[in-house]
Design a protein around this motif. Structure first.
Motif, short mmCIF file in Angstrom:
data_model
loop_
_atom_site.label_atom_id
_atom_site.label_comp_id
_atom_site.label_asym_id
_atom_site.label_seq_id
_atom_site.Cartn_x
_atom_site.Cartn_y
_atom_site.Cartn_z
N MET A 427 0.79 -1.16 0.13
CA MET A 427 -0.01 -0.06 0.03
C MET A 427 0.73 1.24 0.11
SD MET A 427 -3.47 0.57 2.42
CE MET A 427 -4.36 1.97 2.08
N TRP A 428 2.06 1.24 0.51
CA TRP A 428 2.82 2.30 0.73
C TRP A 428 3.39 2.66 -0.90
CZ3 TRP A 428 3.10 5.00 4.80
CH2 TRP A 428 3.13 4.44 6.28
N GLY A 446 6.58 0.43 10.40
CA GLY A 446 7.25 1.45 9.86
C GLY A 446 7.01 1.77 8.50
N ILE A 447 7.51 2.79 7.95
CA ILE A 447 7.12 3.11 6.47
C ILE A 447 8.09 2.36 5.55
CG2 ILE A 447 7.42 4.91 4.75
CD1 ILE A 447 7.09 7.19 7.32
N SER A 448 7.64 1.50 4.79
CA SER A 448 8.14 0.54 3.98
C SER A 448 9.03 1.16 2.89
CB SER A 448 7.11 -0.40 3.36
OG SER A 448 7.68 -1.13 2.45
N PRO A 472 12.51 5.85 5.74
CA PRO A 472 13.51 5.14 4.58
C PRO A 472 13.81 6.45 3.71
CG PRO A 472 11.15 4.67 4.19
CD PRO A 472 11.02 5.56 5.45
N SER A 473 15.38 6.10 3.25
CA SER A 473 16.02 6.87 1.98
C SER A 473 15.25 6.96 0.71
CB SER A 473 17.28 6.59 2.18
OG SER A 473 17.27 5.18 1.46
N GLU A 474 14.40 5.76 0.58
CA GLU A 474 13.54 5.87 -0.77
C GLU A 474 12.40 6.98 -0.70
OE1 GLU A 474 15.06 1.85 0.20
OE2 GLU A 474 14.38 3.24 1.31
N MET A 475 12.33 7.80 0.19
CA MET A 475 11.18 8.53 0.11
C MET A 475 11.83 9.78 -0.68
SD MET A 475 8.95 9.03 3.68
CE MET A 475 7.98 10.38 2.63
N PRO A 494 17.99 9.29 11.96
CA PRO A 494 18.21 10.68 11.43
C PRO A 494 17.19 11.01 10.22
CG PRO A 494 20.07 9.31 10.76
CD PRO A 494 19.12 8.32 11.62
N LEU A 495 17.15 12.24 9.89
CA LEU A 495 16.56 12.50 8.53
C LEU A 495 17.47 12.01 7.25
CD1 LEU A 495 15.21 16.02 8.99
CD2 LEU A 495 13.90 14.02 9.26
#
Length: 1000
Positions: A427-428, A446-448, A472-475, A494-495
């Motif tokens: 869904m993410w 978590g955010i996948s 996640p860095s994928e964002m 961290p961000l």
């Protein structure tokens, strides 16, 4: 012999010159009376034997080899013809069909012009500028079957002669200026199959019960007709009626149970009335029923158990009523159901466990009810669900795993329920989702990283949950992400630096988590960021100086972290309405422009900060050195001496200014200031700038001054015209109304594309409005002035998208929605980067204040060339009026022309563009200053502008859809064809789907 030869030659040429038959001569005479600016009739040649090969002329085949072909049909629709109705056409003895639709026929229609049209069976004069009363002689035409006079300016009552049509099957008078009530004598036209009278300003009155006598009637369209009273039960006798539309009137009372006897009914439209009582049962008996819309009424009671049992039912819209009880189990058996909108009711209970298994659901909106239980796992089993809106209910349990495979989803809004568990990983990353709103639940996990596949995601709103883990860095690959709100969760770490790549990011709210590490550097791409909220986390290190270079950032909250170091001087470049760095470990001096009382609560709880300005920061015991007090004393003495000197030098100047202003009623002590944002100036500074040397504009409502303030900022101050004694109360009331409208509208709006109202100042009859200053002025001045060449196509496109987003916010995200009512290029202001802001809300209205049951506006608000056709006729306003005006702005951006230009003659910009494209080439309407390398993109935007300026308001897309279409242009995506699973009426095909719930 020499004399005879020239005579013979002359006689022969004369025969050739006059070989055209009589019908062709009549047609040429008709052409002479019309202006044909596009040469649409260029091939009407008098040297032809007959007119049968001419544009728009159709002839019947000869009855015998020796007979001539005869003209039976003329179709000159959409040819851009201008002039009076060509009465000579009625001399064509066998003319059966005449269509002059979509031209500029601008005369009255006298009886004498129509009486000779004895053979006419089809007459279409729609979408013209015909005026005067409806001609009585029309009813005397013995063969007339089809009469369409819609979208003209006919006025007065429907004449009594219209009761005498001998064979008429279709009568359409839509969108005129007709008055009086709908006459009952129309029931005498027993042959009628279609009766279309919508969008007329009839005198309030009832639906004539006598219409039940029209046994052949298939379509009854009486929307926007000022109808009052109850729906006559007698209408249940219309056995052949397929389309029944009484929407947007003031009808009251119950829905007659007899309507369930309309065995041929395909759709029933009763929305936007005052209907009350329960919905009758029995609609399941209607074998052809596809759509039912009785939304926005006052209906009560439960849903009938059989309401979803009609075998072909596709669309059910019952939203905004007072319905109670549960949703009947039959909803899961509705094998054709495409749309279901039940939001804003009081429905309770759970959904059937197999809901969606048998239905090709595309849109489901059950928001703002009392529904509970789990979301059915089969909700997307048919694989076509696009919108799932369940806001503000009591749904529990986890999300169905099937939603992670529902790749057609575009909008998911599940806010404010009691849902829990982890969000399915798929869904993410749904590829077409633009909005994923999960806030106000109990989600965990978590955010996948699968979110990298969400290529169209623009709004991710997951605040007030229990999400954990790192971001996640994928964002960082979400190129369209505008909002990321994840406040009040349990996120850690961290961000990711990849967030710096989000060039479309406008809002980032991650407050109240456990995020750590240093704040991001390398954020130059955040040019659209207006809000950054990172408070109540564990961020360390210094504040990045790059934040001060973000052009539109106006909300910055970094409070309650562990930040150290000095506050970067670059932050004073920002125009901040919210600034908070309290409760950190910052030290050093404040940047000069931030050392103001306006920010006195922005620096609390930083013991080592701003020792030199103790009034702005808390005093920590033992934290000061004795030398600081001595230096402060010396500094105070120096300031006092300087003040004495300045006061002495300026005393006569201030006396003069005080005298001058006293004449204007500007005693500063008596002014009242109301602020809507944190201010770094006082009303006194504003008053001091009201000098004629600072005037930058003047309009119907007042003068505009540029005020350069002591903090270095500039403001635009609008001083509304005062009233004199001779002006009287009416003018005074008008000024008050303009002021109140502007304040009530802009005072509560927070949007990057709406001009910011900082404050207002009032004293007696003098009223000031203080706005943010826009250095590039208005779009109108820049586009049509000497600097028009500065606006290349990418800039113009950006302006169009920015303005569209501002209007979309007003129409869809404000509660109640707001209609601007004066959208034009001069009311679109441009900042230093040519970002657009919608401005001037002096005539804006909340939709609920001008909604059903209200009177028409007392006068036309708007500007020449921008006013929607139906607005000028009826003075009724709604969002569609703004959409038309915005369409004109788009056409200005594409063509570079003003909305009204002498070159257009009697046309305006909209009609000029349409006629030029139809008759010539699209290249002729594109501004020659533009680089034609962008032609494909320019043409797509032009099409959007033409769609917005459709003559029928029902065909104009809502502003949210306009924004989406403009965004698709930028993404170089082909425009998808409009789905036709909504309205079935040939006149009304706009999807009435909702987007209710929390503002995003």
């Amino acid at each position: 012999m020499r004399l005879l030869l020239p005579l013979l030659l002359f006689f022969h040429l004369s025969q050739l010159a006059f070989s055209l038959n009589q019908e062709g001569i009549y047609l040429l005479e008709a052409r002479r009376g019309l202006d044909d600016p596009g040469d649409a009739l260029a091939n009407w040649n008098r040297r032809d034997d007959t007119p049968c090969n001419w544009t728009g002329v159709f002839c019947s085949p000869p009855s015998s080899p020796s007979s001539d072909r005869i003209v039976t049909s003329i179709d000159l629709s959409g040819k851009g013809l201008v002039g009076p109705f060509p009465a000579v056409l009625c001399r064509l003895p066998y003319l059966a069909s005449l269509s002059l639709s979509d031209n500029y026929i601008n005369s009255s229609l006298p009886d004498s012009a129509l009486r000779p049209c004895a053979s006419l069976s089809h007459l279409d004069l729609s979408v013209n500028n015909l005026v005067g009363p409806l001609p009585s002689a029309l009813a005397a035409l013995p063969a007339l079957l089809h009469l369409d006079l819609s979208a003209n300016n006919f006025s007065g009552p429907i004449p009594p002669s219209f009761a005498a049509f001998p064979r008429l099957q279709r009568l359409s008078l839509v969108n005129n200026l007709l008055t009086s009530t709908i006459p009952s004598f129309l029931s005498n036209v027993s042959t009628l199959r279609e009766l279309n009278l919508s969008y007329n300003s009839f005198t309030p009155g009832p639906v004539p019960a006598e219409l039940a006598k029209l046994g052949s009637l298939e379509q009854l369209w009486l929307s926007h007709c000022n109808l009052t009273g109850e729906i006559p039960p007698e209408l249940g006798r219309l056995a052949k009626l397929a389309n029944f539309d009484l929407s947007t009137n003031s009808l009251s009372g119950p829905i007659p149970a007899t309507l369930t006897q309309l065995s041929s009914l395909v759709q029933i439209e009763l929305y936007n009335n005052f209907l009350s009582g329960p919905i009758p049962s029995g609609f399941s008996k209607l074998a052809n029923l596809r759509r039912i819309d009785v939304s926005t009424n006052q209906l009560k009671g439960p849903l009938p158990e059989d309401i979803f049992d009609a075998p072909l039912l596709e669309n059910v819209h019952l939203y905004t009523n007072q319905l109670t009880g549960s949703i009947p189990a039959g909803v899961s058996r509705a094998s054709k159901l495409v749309e279901l909108s039940l939001f804003r009711n009081q429905l309770n209970g759970s959904l059937p466990a197999d809901f969606g298994k048998n239905s090709p659901l595309m849109s489901l909106d059950l928001s703002d009810n009392l529904l509970s239980g789990e979301i059915p796992p089969s909700i997307c089993d048919r694989g076509v669900l696009e919108e799932l809106l369940l806001i503000d209910n009591f749904f529990t349990g986890s999300l169905p795993k099937g939603l992670g495979r529902c790749r057609t989803l575009t909008r998911v809004r599940l806010a404010n329920n009691r849902l829990s568990g982890e969000v399915p990983a798929g869904m993410w990353g749904l590829p077409h989702v633009s909005l994923l709103e999960l806030k106000g639940n109990f989600f965990s996990g978590g955010i996948s990283p699968a979110i990298s596949s969400a290529a169209n995601l623009s709004n991710l709103v997951i605040s007030y949950n229990q999400f954990s883990g790192s971001i996640p860095s994928e964002m960082g690959s979400l190129s369209k992400l505008y909002e990321f709100s994840a406040a009040n969760n349990r996120l850690t770490g961290p961000l990711p630096s990849s967030l710096g790549n989000l060039s479309e990011l406008g809002r980032l709210n991650l407050c109240n988590n456990s995020l750590s590490g240093e704040l991001l550097r390398g954020i130059e791409s955040w040019e659209r960021l207006s809000e950054l909220t990172l408070s109540y986390n564990d961020f360390t290190g210094g504040i990045p100086p790059e934040l001060g270079d973000l052009p539109v950032l106006n909300y910055l909250d970094l409070s309650n972290n562990i930040l150290t170091g000095e506050i970067p001087v670059q932050l004073q470049n920002l125009k901040l309405s919210k600034f908070n760095v309290s409760n950190n470990r910052l030290s050093g001096s404040l940047p000069p422009l931030l050392a103001s009382q306006a920010y006195r609560n922005s620096f609390l709880g930083n013991p080592g900060l701003c020792d030199d300005l103790p009034g702005l920061c808390p005093v920590t015991p033992g934290g000061r050195k004795d030398g600081h007090a001595f230096l402060w004393l010396l500094w105070s003495i120096f300031i006092l001496a300087a003040l004495v000197f300045v006061v002495g030098v300026a005393w006569f100047y201030w006396r003069y200014r005080s005298f001058k202003r006293s004449k204007l009623g500007m005693d500063k002590s008596k002014w009242t200031l109301t602020s809507f944002h944190k201010l770094g100036f006082s009303e006194y500074e504003i008053l001091d700038c009201l000098d004629e040397d600072n005037v930058i504009g003047s309009g119907a409502s007042g003068k505009v001054y540029k005020a350069v303030l002591s903090n270095g900022e500039a403001a635009a101050v609008k001083k509304l015209w005062g009233t004199s004694k001779k002006d009287g109360d009416n003018v005074d009331q008008m000024v008050d109304d303009l002021f109140e409208a502007e304040v009530a509208t802009l005072g509560k709006i927070r949007h990057k594309n709406i001009v910011k109202l900082w404050c207002c100042c009032t004293h007696m009859d003098c009223k000031l409005l203080v706005y943010e200053y826009m250095p590039n002025g208005s779009l109108g001045d820049l586009l049509h002035g000497s600097k028009g060449g500065l606006l290349d196509w990418p800039t113009r496109y950006k302006i169009a998208l920015d303005a569209a987003e501002g209007l979309s916010y007003l129409h869809h995200d404000c509660v109640p929605p707001i209609v601007h009512r004066d959208v034009k290029s001069n009311n679109i202001l441009l900042d230093g980067e040519f970002g657009a802001r919608v401005a001037d809300f002096g005539v804006a209205k909340a939709v609920e204040a001008i909604g059903k049951g209200s009177k028409s506006m007392s006068g036309i608000a708007g500007s020449c060339g921008y006013i929607a056709p139906e607005y000028a006729y009826t003075l009724r306003v709604n969002e569609k009026s703004d959409i038309y005006s915005f369409g004109v702005v788009i056409l200005e951006l594409v063509t570079g022309r003003r909305p009204a230009d002498p070159e257009f003659g009697e046309k305006d910009l909209v009609k000029w563009v349409c006629s030029t494209i139809d008759q010539k080439d699209v290249d002729l309407v594109i501004d020659p200053k533009l680089d034609m390398c962008s032609k494909e993109e320019i043409e797509k935007v032009l099409k959007i502008g033409l769609l917005c300026t459709s003559s029928l308001p029902i065909n104009r897309p809502p502003m949210r859809k306009v924004v989406k279409m403009l965004q698709e242009v930028s993404a170089d995506k082909p425009n998808k064809p409009e789905k036709r699973h909504g309205k079935l009426s040939p006149y009304y095909h706009e999807d009435a789907s909702s987007d209710q719930g929390s503002i995003i």
